[in-house]
Design a protein around this motif. Structure first.
Motif, PDB file in Angstrom:
ATOM      1  N   LEU A 267      45.563  64.316   8.044  1.00  0.00           N
ATOM      2  CA  LEU A 267      45.149  64.875   6.756  1.00  0.00           C
ATOM      3  C   LEU A 267      43.701  65.289   6.924  1.00  0.00           C
ATOM      4  N   SER A 268      43.388  66.511   6.509  1.00  0.00           N
ATOM      5  CA  SER A 268      41.982  66.875   6.407  1.00  0.00           C
ATOM      6  C   SER A 268      41.843  67.933   5.324  1.00  0.00           C
ATOM      7  N   GLY A 269      40.598  68.227   4.981  1.00  0.00           N
ATOM      8  CA  GLY A 269      40.396  69.195   3.910  1.00  0.00           C
ATOM      9  C   GLY A 269      39.029  69.838   3.981  1.00  0.00           C
TER      10      GLY A 269
ATOM     11  N   LEU B 227      30.549  79.350  10.254  1.00  0.00           N
ATOM     12  CA  LEU B 227      30.898  79.107  11.656  1.00  0.00           C
ATOM     13  C   LEU B 227      30.890  77.598  11.943  1.00  0.00           C
ATOM     14  N   GLY B 228      30.076  76.848  11.211  1.00  0.00           N
ATOM     15  CA  GLY B 228      30.058  75.382  11.355  1.00  0.00           C
ATOM     16  C   GLY B 228      31.380  74.772  10.936  1.00  0.00           C
ATOM     17  N   ASN B 229      31.913  75.179   9.783  1.00  0.00           N
ATOM     18  CA  ASN B 229      33.228  74.698   9.342  1.00  0.00           C
ATOM     19  C   ASN B 229      34.302  75.037  10.388  1.00  0.00           C
TER      20      ASN B 229
ATOM     21  N   TYR C  86      46.907  69.905   5.329  1.00  0.00           N
ATOM     22  CA  TYR C  86      45.579  70.488   5.176  1.00  0.00           C
ATOM     23  C   TYR C  86      45.370  70.877   3.714  1.00  0.00           C
ATOM     24  N   MET C  87      44.320  70.299   3.168  1.00  0.00           N
ATOM     25  CA  MET C  87      44.104  70.384   1.731  1.00  0.00           C
ATOM     26  C   MET C  87      42.904  71.275   1.397  1.00  0.00           C
ATOM     27  N   ILE C  88      42.973  71.901   0.243  1.00  0.00           N
ATOM     28  CA  ILE C  88      41.810  72.618  -0.289  1.00  0.00           C
ATOM     29  C   ILE C  88      41.247  71.711  -1.376  1.00  0.00           C
TER      30      ILE C  88
ATOM     31  N   THR D 137      31.143  58.807  -6.954  1.00  0.00           N
ATOM     32  CA  THR D 137      32.435  58.238  -6.525  1.00  0.00           C
ATOM     33  C   THR D 137      33.222  59.196  -5.621  1.00  0.00           C
ATOM     34  N   TYR D 138      32.597  60.280  -5.232  1.00  0.00           N
ATOM     35  CA  TYR D 138      33.209  61.272  -4.322  1.00  0.00           C
ATOM     36  C   TYR D 138      33.954  60.612  -3.154  1.00  0.00           C
ATOM     37  N   PRO D 139      33.349  59.609  -2.487  1.00  0.00           N
ATOM     38  CA  PRO D 139      34.035  59.022  -1.324  1.00  0.00           C
ATOM     39  C   PRO D 139      35.329  58.280  -1.663  1.00  0.00           C
TER      40      PRO D 139
ATOM     41  N   VAL E 193      41.996  61.887  11.186  1.00  0.00           N
ATOM     42  CA  VAL E 193      41.340  62.818  10.257  1.00  0.00           C
ATOM     43  C   VAL E 193      40.303  63.638  11.027  1.00  0.00           C
ATOM     44  N   PRO E 194      40.619  64.899  11.367  1.00  0.00           N
ATOM     45  CA  PRO E 194      39.634  65.719  12.063  1.00  0.00           C
ATOM     46  C   PRO E 194      38.541  66.214  11.106  1.00  0.00           C
ATOM     47  N   VAL E 195      37.306  65.906  11.435  1.00  0.00           N
ATOM     48  CA  VAL E 195      36.155  66.310  10.603  1.00  0.00           C
ATOM     49  C   VAL E 195      34.934  66.545  11.491  1.00  0.00           C
TER      50      VAL E 195
ATOM     51  N   GLU F 134      30.722  65.950  12.120  1.00  0.00           N
ATOM     52  CA  GLU F 134      29.864  64.755  12.162  1.00  0.00           C
ATOM     53  C   GLU F 134      29.421  64.279  10.757  1.00  0.00           C
ATOM     54  N   ASP F 135      29.154  65.238   9.856  1.00  0.00           N
ATOM     55  CA  ASP F 135      28.608  64.867   8.538  1.00  0.00           C
ATOM     56  C   ASP F 135      29.599  64.066   7.682  1.00  0.00           C
ATOM     57  N   GLN F 136      30.870  64.057   8.055  1.00  0.00           N
ATOM     58  CA  GLN F 136      31.857  63.316   7.264  1.00  0.00           C
ATOM     59  C   GLN F 136      32.163  61.938   7.843  1.00  0.00           C
ATOM     60  N   LYS F 137      31.469  61.582   8.908  1.00  0.00           N
ATOM     61  CA  LYS F 137      31.759  60.319   9.598  1.00  0.00           C
ATOM     62  C   LYS F 137      31.613  59.115   8.664  1.00  0.00           C
TER      63      LYS F 137
ATOM     64  N   SER G 275      24.990  75.474   6.809  1.00  0.00           N
ATOM     65  CA  SER G 275      25.668  75.178   5.553  1.00  0.00           C
ATOM     66  C   SER G 275      25.733  76.413   4.683  1.00  0.00           C
ATOM     67  N   LYS G 276      26.858  76.525   3.940  1.00  0.00           N
ATOM     68  CA  LYS G 276      26.984  77.718   3.092  1.00  0.00           C
ATOM     69  C   LYS G 276      25.978  77.683   1.954  1.00  0.00           C
ATOM     70  N   SER G 277      25.407  76.527   1.668  1.00  0.00           N
ATOM     71  CA  SER G 277      24.442  76.476   0.564  1.00  0.00           C
ATOM     72  C   SER G 277      22.999  76.731   1.029  1.00  0.00           C
TER      73      SER G 277
HETATM   74  P1  TYM Z   1      33.136  70.395   3.734  1.00  0.00           P
HETATM   75  O1  TYM Z   1      33.918  71.317   2.854  1.00  0.00           O
HETATM   76  O2  TYM Z   1      31.690  70.256   3.485  1.00  0.00           O
HETATM   77  O3  TYM Z   1      33.310  70.805   5.238  1.00  0.00           O
HETATM   78  C1  TYM Z   1      34.588  71.001   5.819  1.00  0.00           C
HETATM   79  C2  TYM Z   1      34.600  70.541   7.266  1.00  0.00           C
HETATM   80  O4  TYM Z   1      33.646  71.275   8.033  1.00  0.00           O
HETATM   81  C3  TYM Z   1      32.789  70.379   8.726  1.00  0.00           C
HETATM   82  N1  TYM Z   1      31.443  70.987   8.816  1.00  0.00           N
HETATM   83  C4  TYM Z   1      30.768  71.167   9.949  1.00  0.00           C
HETATM   84  N2  TYM Z   1      31.058  70.865  11.236  1.00  0.00           N
HETATM   85  C5  TYM Z   1      30.141  71.192  12.182  1.00  0.00           C
HETATM   86  N3  TYM Z   1      28.949  71.785  11.905  1.00  0.00           N
HETATM   87  C6  TYM Z   1      28.619  72.104  10.636  1.00  0.00           C
HETATM   88  N4  TYM Z   1      27.449  72.690  10.378  1.00  0.00           N
HETATM   89  C7  TYM Z   1      29.539  71.790   9.593  1.00  0.00           C
HETATM   90  N5  TYM Z   1      29.528  71.963   8.246  1.00  0.00           N
HETATM   91  C8  TYM Z   1      30.702  71.469   7.790  1.00  0.00           C
HETATM   92  C9  TYM Z   1      32.775  69.116   7.877  1.00  0.00           C
HETATM   93  O5  TYM Z   1      32.397  67.996   8.616  1.00  0.00           O
HETATM   94  C10 TYM Z   1      34.207  69.060   7.410  1.00  0.00           C
HETATM   95  O6  TYM Z   1      35.039  68.466   8.380  1.00  0.00           O
HETATM   96  N6  TYM Z   1      34.311  65.917   1.864  1.00  0.00           N
HETATM   97  C11 TYM Z   1      34.794  66.995   2.699  1.00  0.00           C
HETATM   98  C12 TYM Z   1      36.083  67.595   2.194  1.00  0.00           C
HETATM   99  C13 TYM Z   1      37.177  66.596   2.029  1.00  0.00           C
HETATM  100  C14 TYM Z   1      37.897  65.953   3.083  1.00  0.00           C
HETATM  101  C15 TYM Z   1      38.837  65.093   2.427  1.00  0.00           C
HETATM  102  C16 TYM Z   1      37.822  65.983   4.468  1.00  0.00           C
HETATM  103  C17 TYM Z   1      37.679  66.152   0.844  1.00  0.00           C
HETATM  104  N7  TYM Z   1      38.697  65.243   1.087  1.00  0.00           N
HETATM  105  C18 TYM Z   1      39.711  64.287   3.168  1.00  0.00           C
HETATM  106  C19 TYM Z   1      38.694  65.194   5.199  1.00  0.00           C
HETATM  107  C20 TYM Z   1      39.626  64.345   4.548  1.00  0.00           C
HETATM  108  C21 TYM Z   1      33.740  68.090   2.706  1.00  0.00           C
HETATM  109  O7  TYM Z   1      32.949  68.207   1.822  1.00  0.00           O
HETATM  110  O8  TYM Z   1      33.832  68.947   3.745  1.00  0.00           O
END
Ligand code: TYM
Length: 330
Positions: A8-10, A19-21, A40-42, A128-130, A145-147, A149-152, A198-200
């Motif tokens: 599961l990932s999103g 390009l980071g995502n 894979y979730m949105i 409470t996001y986490p 869960v593939p993600v 580094e920032d989601q570790k 980051s997109k922001s």
């Molecule tokens: P989000 O939407 O910020 O980012 C989506 C995924 O892209 C990765 N990512 C990056 N990887 C490398 N370099 C970067 N600069 C970079 N920017 C973003 C993130 O690590 C992520 O894997 N909380 C999550 C969304 C979420 C989720 C989940 C993920 C909600 N529920 C359950 C996994 C499982 C988020 O904000 O990702």
């Protein structure tokens, strides 16, 4: 299918992905879909933690869906769904809120960062996001869960919540493993290589969007911050800009950093940047074509997420029923 491990990932429904995502997450989503049973979730519920224009949020949900498919996620193989369409997410999220401590939530770096960025809107959802994210993962009994580094840290808290619940009520949740790629788990900004891409980001030319034109990509890479040494060598501390471009190139070409160093030995940054830019453009070429086609076929996109959300609900409902039963909700 039944014996495959579950993923599961999103990605948040915040529009044009970077390009980071792509390198940190999406590329791996695609790679893993043959070996695993993938969901894979949105993440549009998570997107509400920051104020959004409603029409834009709807459009962004479709953009992420189109990005998934254009990047190579096959809706025949993987289940692609929208978080808000599977009401079990909000429900399990609430239950898990009651098994998550204020202390652990207040240690989350994403919460600290976002509270700083949006000081006028530090809402309870941001805090409470986490636990909602833990619910996303645990509902599917995900193994991996593939993600990036920032989601570790969010994966660590998910494991803690799962273990805590299992200890109180007996085996209920699979305790998931993060999959964080060795290379490319943290792609940095092109102008500010001390911060993640980051997109922001508000700095011009800092972020490559997947929808950028080839000209825009080339321009951004050519303007990327480097240093005055003129040597293509991997050294994150002293040469963060060059090291970041090397990482991007090595992941796209599937070669090691040593090989990148060798390839550009004796060559200047001009040639290096042109080659990296061209590699990104080539990598994204098939994506562009498919993405534009998909965004012109909203009926197809709606069909995919409706069907995916129905399939996801079936699996999610089983876990939610089990949880309600365990905690004593009639
Ligand atoms: P989000 O939407 O910020 O980012 C989506 C995924 O892209 C990765 N990512 C990056 N990887 C490398 N370099 C970067 N600069 C970079 N920017 C973003 C993130 O690590 C992520 O894997 N909380 C999550 C969304 C979420 C989720 C989940 C993920 C909600 N529920 C359950 C996994 C499982 C988020 O904000 O990702």
């Amino acid at each position: 299918m039944e014996n495959k491990k579950v993923i599961l990932s999103g990605i948040q429904a915040t529009g044009n992905l970077t390009l980071g995502n792509y390198i940190g997450a999406l590329k791996n989503f695609v790679k893993m879909q043959d070996e695993y049973d993938c969901y894979y979730m949105i993440a549009n519920l998570h997107a509400l933690t920051v104020r959004r224009d409603p029409a834009e949020l709807k459009e962004n949900t479709l953009k992420v869906l189109a990005t998934y498919i254009a990047a190579g996620i096959d809706p025949e193989k993987s289940t692609i769904f929208v978080q808000s369409q599977v009401h079990e997410h909000a429900e399990l999220g609430w239950v898990l809120d009651c098994y998550t401590y204020m202390g652990e939530l207040s240690r989350m770096t994403q919460f600290k960062d976002k509270s700083e960025k949006h000081a006028d809107n530090i809402n309870a959802g941001l805090f409470t996001y986490p636990s909602l994210m833990a619910g996303d993962i645990l509902l599917y009994q995900a193994d991996v869960v593939p993600v990036g580094e920032d989601q570790k840290q969010h994966l660590e808290i998910t494991r803690d919540i799962a273990e805590r619940f299992n200890k109180l009520y007996g085996d209920t949740f699979k305790v998931p493993e993060p999959y964080i790629p060795k290379a490319g788990a943290r792609i940095m900004g092109l102008q500010d290589p001390a911060s993640k891409m980051s997109k922001s980001s508000t700095i011009p030319n800092d972020t490559i969007l997947l929808v950028d034109t080839p000209e825009e990509i080339m321009k951004k890479v050519k303007k990327a911050v480097t240093d005055s040494e003129g040597i293509v060598k991997y050294d994150v501390e002293n040469k963060p800009g060059v090291s970041n471009l090397m990482t991007i190139y090595s992941v796209i070409k599937n070669i090691s950093l040593d090989e990148v160093e060798k390839q550009f030995e004796g060559k200047g940054y001009g040639e290096f940047k042109t080659t990296v830019g061209e590699a990104i453009v080539k990598e994204l070429e098939p994506f562009h074509k498919k993405y534009n086609e998909l965004m012109n076929d909203k009926i197809y996109l709606e069909k995919i997420y409706t069907e995916g959300s129905r399939k996801a609900s079936e699996k999610a409902r089983k876990t939610l029923n089990l949880v309600y039963n365990k905690v004593g909700l009639v």
